[in-house]
Design a protein around this motif. Structure first.
Motif: not given
Length: 834
Positions: A714, A717, A803-804, A806-810, A830
């Motif tokens: 976190r 980020h 993880i990109n 934006a904090g999303k698992v790519a 990724y």
């Protein structure tokens, strides 16, 4: 009470046998005058007079008889009354009949021990529930440490690794050449209990603790006490697939008794002759041997010696014929890709399901036949086709008696349980009328899975299930359990094991029409030059060469789960690009070892929309698939000019790549990147943003738990993050660690790298990090806790999570990276592209 060391039983029996044999021979020589007289001219001389005392040759022949019997191959396990040693010669688990483990418990313990062996921690276990489980050594009941030493000695000709004994009152441990002190310190913290559940739980915890102390983390296989609700007695050795065999001292006793019987008859004739005044029987054998005329030597051989020589030779032959096939047993025990099977017992749980034709089928309807029951994923392209091929092989190896064997499969894919699914699998594998592939509603199937101890679930988007094969007797009782291993070369060997198990249960125990060795078949890796037959005629040469090569392994039954014909046709475009740009040329390999028939590949290729511009080789033995580390079909693998594997892709999980994607991956895998030195890493990371610099300052450190890892993610980020889940006990993790060291130095000013030390011990992890430096810290975690980051969880190690910003698992990459270029490609695609 003073105990005689159990291993002296054979020595005592040998001494007694020599004495009895001597007395029998003495009486025989006194009763019969048997002689052979050879001279230089070959003319018979006068027979011997009756000896006043037993001639010296009686003693010598008695000793020779015993010596030859001892020298003859004996069973691997020296003990003859100990069922544990008989079973553990061939497999890793012996659960005595008085233990009462359920089928589920036996399956889970077998899987745990198999996992331990696969992670470099071989251990075999004997669970003893009562005196009957000890056979002839009942004096060792409630003496687990003494029994462990005894059992270790019994097995030492065949097995020299860790041995664990579990009794209700404690543990025993043996490892030849190693002190058991450390093991007993570990086991001191593990409590044992009575009954099946108590012994099962103690065994599971003990194995896991011993493995952890040895630096190996095993997957948890704990089950609830309810799983033991249906106890089943463990099969005795006599219930195994191999036929019962006489031990060495049994054969020795038979020979001595035969001598005593002959001597008794001779004594009776002699006594009767004296009473009635008959002339003493005289038997004379005449052997003419022409010696050189210059030789004046006279060779006189007592005929009894000749007779006893014949008896000795016969005895040795008898021992050889009754001793186990030692080389086969050794080979089976040493073959990591072949499960020797686990004896199971109890009534096989009945069921009623629907077959591929929609007809109801119950297990009890096959009473009178041997049933080979498999749990198969109806859309599986990895281990299941190996299982079903072995089942067909087994039935074929029984010849006409194969009609007394019924092949049955039960669907183990929770996401594909329709009649169309089981019908389609049966059709593409050429088994539509060769077996019954059963399915039903999900609750029905779950009930059957539970009764047979089968794990079937969807993990990380993939179907996982226990690859179990049960052999069930004509009376409906469980006999043996096998676990299919991921090895194409071992399929015929597994078929032979199944055939032998089935034959042992059929009337008359018919002969198996196969004589395959159980030794591990050496694969053909890409570092070796070899020639494969080419579909349609000709040959294809593989191995090291002037340039890298790209291979795609497939089987025609891949049509069930993908548009195989169209995908192979689209690879024509890659071949054109490769020829134009100098990329590695493509070669396709049909895995003919698991095709329905030898004609299937040719027929399939003949019906493609366009001819293929690349060659299609045929791997008829499976040695190339194993050598090129193929773990499912279709499978791409890129090899360097020297035969090193640079890149692989499993289509069942990653999908068929487009031409452009395949070109990118091949180029990335061929990229040459040198691992930087320590000073080079410092120079490359100088001037990193503060958040990333704080990571570099904690290089090689093992930090807090999963919660701390979540906080760190976190805090990062806005930066792309690459998380490598690893463990010190994981071989593939070790192999790829240097790639992450280089990548983290190269991308560390833009990308945050983190390690997730998973299911590991802190001490082992720190030792590993000290020897394998990276520019980022690692956090202690577990596979279960990783669901906080990846909802579907981390199934296998290593796993890399991208993880990109934006904090999303790519993207989640499961498995080892084999080249820096491939890892670079994923970081670019990724992490940096988001």
């Amino acid at each position: 009470m003073a105990r005689k060391p159990p291993h002296l039983r054979f020595v005592v029996s040998l001494h007694l046998s020599v004495g009895v044999a001597y007395l029998a021979l003495r009486q025989l020589s006194r009763a019969l005058d048997i002689s052979v007289d050879l001279s230089a001219d070959g003319r018979r001389r006068g027979a011997y007079a009756k000896p006043a005392r037993a001639p010296r040759w009686c003693a010598w022949v008695a000793v020779l008889l015993a010596g030859l019997l001892v020298a003859a191959p004996a069973p691997i396990a020296r003990a003859d009354g100990d069922p544990g040693s008989d079973v553990l010669v061939y497999q890793n688990l012996f659960a005595g009949s008085e233990v009462g483990l359920s089928v589920q418990q036996q399956v889970r313990l077998g899987a745990l021990l198999k996992a331990a062996a696969g992670r470099g921690f071989p251990i075999r276990v004997a669970i003893i529930g009562g005196t009957q489980d000890l056979g002839a050594v009942t004096e060792l009941w409630r003496e687990p440490r003494t029994y462990a030493r005894f059992l270790g000695y019994e097995l030492s000709l065949a097995y020299k690794q860790r041995l664990l004994v579990v009794m209700p009152n404690g543990f025993g441990f043996n490892w030849p050449g190693h002190s058991p002190a450390q093991a007993y310190r570990v086991l001191a913290g593990v409590s044992t209990g009575s009954g099946a559940t108590g012994l099962f739980n103690a065994t599971e915890v003990a194995v896991e603790q011993l493995a952890r102390a040895g630096g190996v983390q095993l997957p948890s296989t704990a089950i609830t006490p309810a799983a033991s609700a249906a106890p089943a007695k463990a099969a005795s050795p006599a219930g195994q697939a191999t036929a019962p065999r006489r031990s060495t001292d049994e054969v020795l006793g038979i020979v001595v008794l035969a001598l005593v019987a002959v001597a008794g008859v001779a004594f009776g004739v002699r006594w009767l002759a004296r009473r009635r005044g008959w002339a003493r029987p005289r038997v004379s054998f005449e052997l003419r041997l022409r010696l050189p005329s210059s030789s004046a030597a006279r060779l006189a051989i007592p005929g009894g010696a000749v007779l006893l020589f014949v008896l000795v030779v016969g005895a040795v032959i008898l021992v050889r014929s009754n001793a186990p096939a030692q080389s086969q047993a050794d080979a089976l025990a040493a073959n990591p890709y072949l499960d020797p099977g686990t004896p199971v017992s109890g009534v096989a749980p009945d069921f009623t399901l629907s077959d591929q034709f929609g007809q109801p089928v119950s297990l009890h309807s096959y009473r009178g036949k041997v049933v080979i029951l498999a749990f198969n994923d109806s859309e599986c392209t990895t281990v299941c086709p190996l299982t079903t091929t072995a089942m067909l092989d087994a039935k074929a190896m029984l010849g006409n008696h194969g009609s007394q064997v019924q092949l049955v499969g039960i669907d183990a894919d929770p996401a594909a349980i329709s009649l169309e699914d089981v019908w389609s699998y049966s059709e593409v594998h050429g088994m539509l009328h060769s077996w019954r592939f059963l399915t039903g509603s999900l609750p029905q199937l779950k009930q059957v899975w539970k009764h047979y101890g089968i794990e079937a679930a969807i993990e990380a988007g993939e179907i996982t299930h226990t690859p179990a094969l049960f052999v069930i007797s004509p009376t409906g009782r469980l006999s043996r359990l096998y676990m299919t291993q991921m090895s194409y070369t071992a399929v015929p060997q597994l078929g032979q094991l199944l055939a032998q198990s089935a034959a042992a249960l059929l009337p008359g125990k018919p002969r198996v029409h196969a004589d395959l060795s159980y030794a591990q078949i050496q694969p053909t890796p890409p570092t070796e030059h070899a020639t494969l037959p080419r579909a349609g005629g000709g040959t294809v040469k593989v191995g090291p060469g002037r340039s890298a090569r790209l291979f795609v392994y497939f089987a025609t039954w891949d049509q069930e789960t993908s548009g195989l014909a169209g995908e192979l046709d689209s690879l024509n475009r890659y071949q054109q690009v490769a020829a134009r740009t100098g990329l590695p040329q493509l070669t396709a390999v049909d895995e003919a070892s698991v095709e329905p028939s030898s004609r299937t590949p040719t027929s399939f290729l003949a019906h493609l929309p366009h001819p293929l511009s690349y060659p299609v080789a045929l791997d008829e033995s499976g040695q190339f698939a194993d050598g090129y580390e193929v773990l499912g079909l279709p499978w791409f693998v890129l090899t360097s000019a020297t035969g090193q594997i640079l890149y692989y892709r499993e289509v069942s999980t990653g999908g068929w790549p487009s031409t452009d994607m395949l070109v990118r991956y091949v180029k990335a895998a061929l990229a040459r990147v040198a691992a930087p030195s320590g000073s080079a890493v410092s120079h490359a990371l100088a001037g990193s943003p503060p958040l990333l610099a704080s990571l570099h300052q904690q290089a090689d450190q093992l930090l807090g738990n999963q919660s701390a890892l979540g906080q760190r993610i976190r805090a990062l980020h806005g930066y792309p993050i690459v998380i490598n889940a690893w463990a010190s006990w994981c071989g593939p993790c070790r192999s790829e660690f240097s790639l992450f060291a280089a990548a983290s130095a190269r991308y560390g000013r833009r990308v945050a790298f983190l390690g997730a030390d998973t299911d590991d011990s802190a001490g082992d992890a720190r030792t590993f990090l000290a020897a394998h430096p990276v520019s980022y810290p690692s956090y202690e975690t577990s596979t279960s806790n990783m669901t906080n980051i990846v909802p579907q969880g981390v199934g296998n190690l290593p796993t890399t999570i991208f993880i990109n910003r934006a904090g999303k698992v790519a993207y989640v990459h499961t498995g080892q990276y084999d080249s820096e270029g491939t890892l670079d490609q994923d970081i670019s695609s990724y992490a940096l592209s988001g």
